[in-house]
Design a protein around this motif. Sequence first.
Motif, mmCIF file in Angstrom:
data_model
loop_
_atom_site.group_PDB
_atom_site.id
_atom_site.type_symbol
_atom_site.label_atom_id
_atom_site.label_comp_id
_atom_site.label_asym_id
_atom_site.label_seq_id
_atom_site.Cartn_x
_atom_site.Cartn_y
_atom_site.Cartn_z
ATOM 1 N N ASP A 145 0.996 -1.303 -0.041
ATOM 2 C CA ASP A 145 -0.124 0.084 0.029
ATOM 3 C C ASP A 145 0.887 1.084 -0.021
ATOM 4 N N ILE A 146 2.027 1.168 -0.820
ATOM 5 C CA ILE A 146 2.750 2.224 -0.622
ATOM 6 C C ILE A 146 2.259 3.243 -1.742
ATOM 7 N N LYS A 147 2.087 4.513 -1.485
ATOM 8 C CA LYS A 147 1.300 5.605 -2.209
ATOM 9 C C LYS A 147 2.233 6.265 -3.169
ATOM 10 N N ILE A 148 3.595 6.706 -2.795
ATOM 11 C CA ILE A 148 4.536 7.377 -3.551
ATOM 12 C C ILE A 148 5.904 6.768 -3.905
ATOM 13 N N ILE A 149 6.103 6.612 -5.128
ATOM 14 C CA ILE A 149 7.402 5.973 -5.540
ATOM 15 C C ILE A 149 7.881 6.787 -6.498
ATOM 16 N N SER A 150 9.276 7.061 -6.223
ATOM 17 C CA SER A 150 10.120 7.660 -7.094
ATOM 18 C C SER A 150 11.425 6.936 -7.597
ATOM 19 N N PHE A 151 11.303 7.078 -8.892
ATOM 20 C CA PHE A 151 12.229 6.391 -9.637
ATOM 21 C C PHE A 151 13.495 7.268 -9.729
ATOM 22 N N ALA A 152 14.690 6.606 -9.091
ATOM 23 C CA ALA A 152 15.833 7.362 -8.815
ATOM 24 C C ALA A 152 16.990 6.887 -9.767
ATOM 25 N N ASP A 153 17.455 7.826 -10.477
ATOM 26 C CA ASP A 153 18.553 7.718 -11.310
ATOM 27 C C ASP A 153 19.669 7.868 -10.600
ATOM 28 N N THR A 154 20.326 7.212 -9.751
ATOM 29 C CA THR A 154 21.285 7.277 -8.927
ATOM 30 C C THR A 154 22.732 7.470 -9.493
ATOM 31 N N ILE A 155 22.808 7.212 -10.749
ATOM 32 C CA ILE A 155 24.253 7.235 -11.138
ATOM 33 C C ILE A 155 24.113 8.286 -12.428
ATOM 34 N N GLY A 156 23.097 8.725 -13.052
ATOM 35 C CA GLY A 156 22.927 9.425 -13.999
ATOM 36 C C GLY A 156 22.970 8.781 -15.467
ATOM 37 N N SER A 157 22.481 7.645 -15.539
ATOM 38 C CA SER A 157 22.478 6.443 -16.571
ATOM 39 C C SER A 157 21.036 6.547 -17.376
ATOM 40 N N ALA A 158 19.956 7.315 -17.020
ATOM 41 C CA ALA A 158 18.739 7.305 -17.526
ATOM 42 C C ALA A 158 18.776 7.823 -19.041
ATOM 43 N N LYS A 159 18.147 7.279 -19.832
ATOM 44 C CA LYS A 159 17.575 7.817 -21.132
ATOM 45 C C LYS A 159 16.102 7.988 -21.522
ATOM 46 N N PRO A 160 16.156 9.337 -22.192
ATOM 47 C CA PRO A 160 14.721 9.666 -22.372
ATOM 48 C C PRO A 160 13.524 8.519 -22.685
ATOM 49 N N ASP A 161 13.719 7.742 -23.382
ATOM 50 C CA ASP A 161 13.057 6.569 -24.012
ATOM 51 C C ASP A 161 12.670 5.788 -22.826
ATOM 52 N N LEU A 162 13.844 5.432 -21.847
ATOM 53 C CA LEU A 162 13.475 4.573 -20.816
ATOM 54 C C LEU A 162 12.734 5.250 -19.666
ATOM 55 N N ILE A 163 12.866 6.493 -19.459
ATOM 56 C CA ILE A 163 12.253 7.287 -18.585
ATOM 57 C C ILE A 163 10.611 7.344 -18.945
ATOM 58 N N LYS A 164 10.449 7.371 -20.316
ATOM 59 C CA LYS A 164 9.089 7.755 -20.739
ATOM 60 C C LYS A 164 8.300 6.257 -20.479
ATOM 61 N N SER A 165 8.997 5.076 -21.025
ATOM 62 C CA SER A 165 8.271 3.726 -20.970
ATOM 63 C C SER A 165 8.157 3.442 -19.505
ATOM 64 N N LEU A 166 9.033 3.512 -18.529
ATOM 65 C CA LEU A 166 8.982 3.290 -17.236
ATOM 66 C C LEU A 166 7.517 3.908 -16.469
ATOM 67 N N PHE A 167 7.560 5.097 -16.962
ATOM 68 C CA PHE A 167 6.224 5.990 -16.385
ATOM 69 C C PHE A 167 5.193 5.588 -16.947
ATOM 70 N N GLU A 168 5.013 5.350 -18.106
ATOM 71 C CA GLU A 168 3.819 5.080 -18.805
ATOM 72 C C GLU A 168 3.491 3.665 -18.411
ATOM 73 N N ILE A 169 4.411 2.545 -18.438
ATOM 74 C CA ILE A 169 3.856 1.397 -18.067
ATOM 75 C C ILE A 169 3.498 1.286 -16.696
ATOM 76 N N ASN A 170 3.929 1.909 -15.725
ATOM 77 C CA ASN A 170 3.765 1.657 -14.032
ATOM 78 C C ASN A 170 2.513 2.669 -13.973
ATOM 79 N N ALA A 171 2.644 3.745 -14.455
ATOM 80 C CA ALA A 171 1.570 4.740 -14.069
ATOM 81 C C ALA A 171 0.067 4.342 -14.550
ATOM 82 N N ASN A 172 0.187 3.446 -15.510
ATOM 83 C CA ASN A 172 -1.178 2.926 -16.334
ATOM 84 C C ASN A 172 -1.438 1.482 -15.425
ATOM 85 N N ALA A 173 -0.440 1.001 -14.988
ATOM 86 C CA ALA A 173 -0.791 -0.317 -14.199
ATOM 87 C C ALA A 173 -1.369 -0.117 -12.793
ATOM 88 N N TYR A 174 -0.688 1.141 -12.087
ATOM 89 C CA TYR A 174 -1.067 1.306 -10.826
ATOM 90 C C TYR A 174 -1.401 2.836 -10.694
#
Length: 282
Positions: A166-195
């Motif tokens: 029942d966690i209500k706030i999750i923040s995806f953390a790019d701890t080492i600066g490796s995130a790419k825009p396409d991955l950022i977009k897909s992670l948010f879309e997939i998880n926000a739609n599912a939850y």
Amino acid sequence: MIKLIECPRDAMQGRPDFIDTAIKAAYIDQLMRVGFDTIDFGSFVSPKAIPQMRDTAEVLSLLDMFKSKSKLLAIVANTRGAEDALHFEEIDFLGFPLSVSETFQQRNTNKSIEEALRAVEEIQNKCEVAGKTLVTYLSMGFGNPYGDPYSPELIADFVGKLDQLDIKIISFADTIGSAKPDLIKSLFEINANAYPEIEFGVHLHTHPDDLEPKINAAVEAGCMRFDGALKGFGGCPMAKDDLVGNVATENLIKILEKKGYDLGLDKNNLNEAMKLANVVFS
């Protein structure tokens, strides 16, 4: 509505020279006048691990809570730290760094992932009893430099486990600066739609030249919660060997305002905070 989370704790925690308690409090007080949704102001963790944060309780006692509508968030790494933080009614949120990397979880909190998930459950239960909200950061959320398994499916699995708690706030953390825009977009879309009941945010560590496409990708995917630190100071002292800077809040503001968002910030107090940041981090 966009939520900006200003993170002086993240800016300060890796600095080798101890910042005077009164200076910390004065800086956080100024930040609280700007209009940020939340101030990630300190942490209740081992002073041996993060000596810079050993005065968090004292800093809290010096803050002028009546001049601000900003909420306060404190990072904890175990149940004992959570219990310490929950003594303070001024604190609205507790934040726990849960890693999808076994190596980094051990490095950051001296726990296995299994142990960390048990800690999340215990802390979540304590937060519910105390009327607080637990923010879970999924560190190494966009990649893993240690050779541990990583995939978007792994992230979704972790989100599913947190949803069961029942966690209500999750923040995806790019701890080492490796995130790419396409991955950022897909992670948010997939998880926000599912939850849809979970509020998802992003806590990036990135080089300034790479910031705008990453923020644009997150916004386009529906992200409305962004962490930053004025001037881009800080980074995780437990990640790799070099600190990767935080998102500079002033740059984040420019990007979001350019996209048409009214962030409701007091620009005069923001300018004063930026001046003070130059002093605090000089």
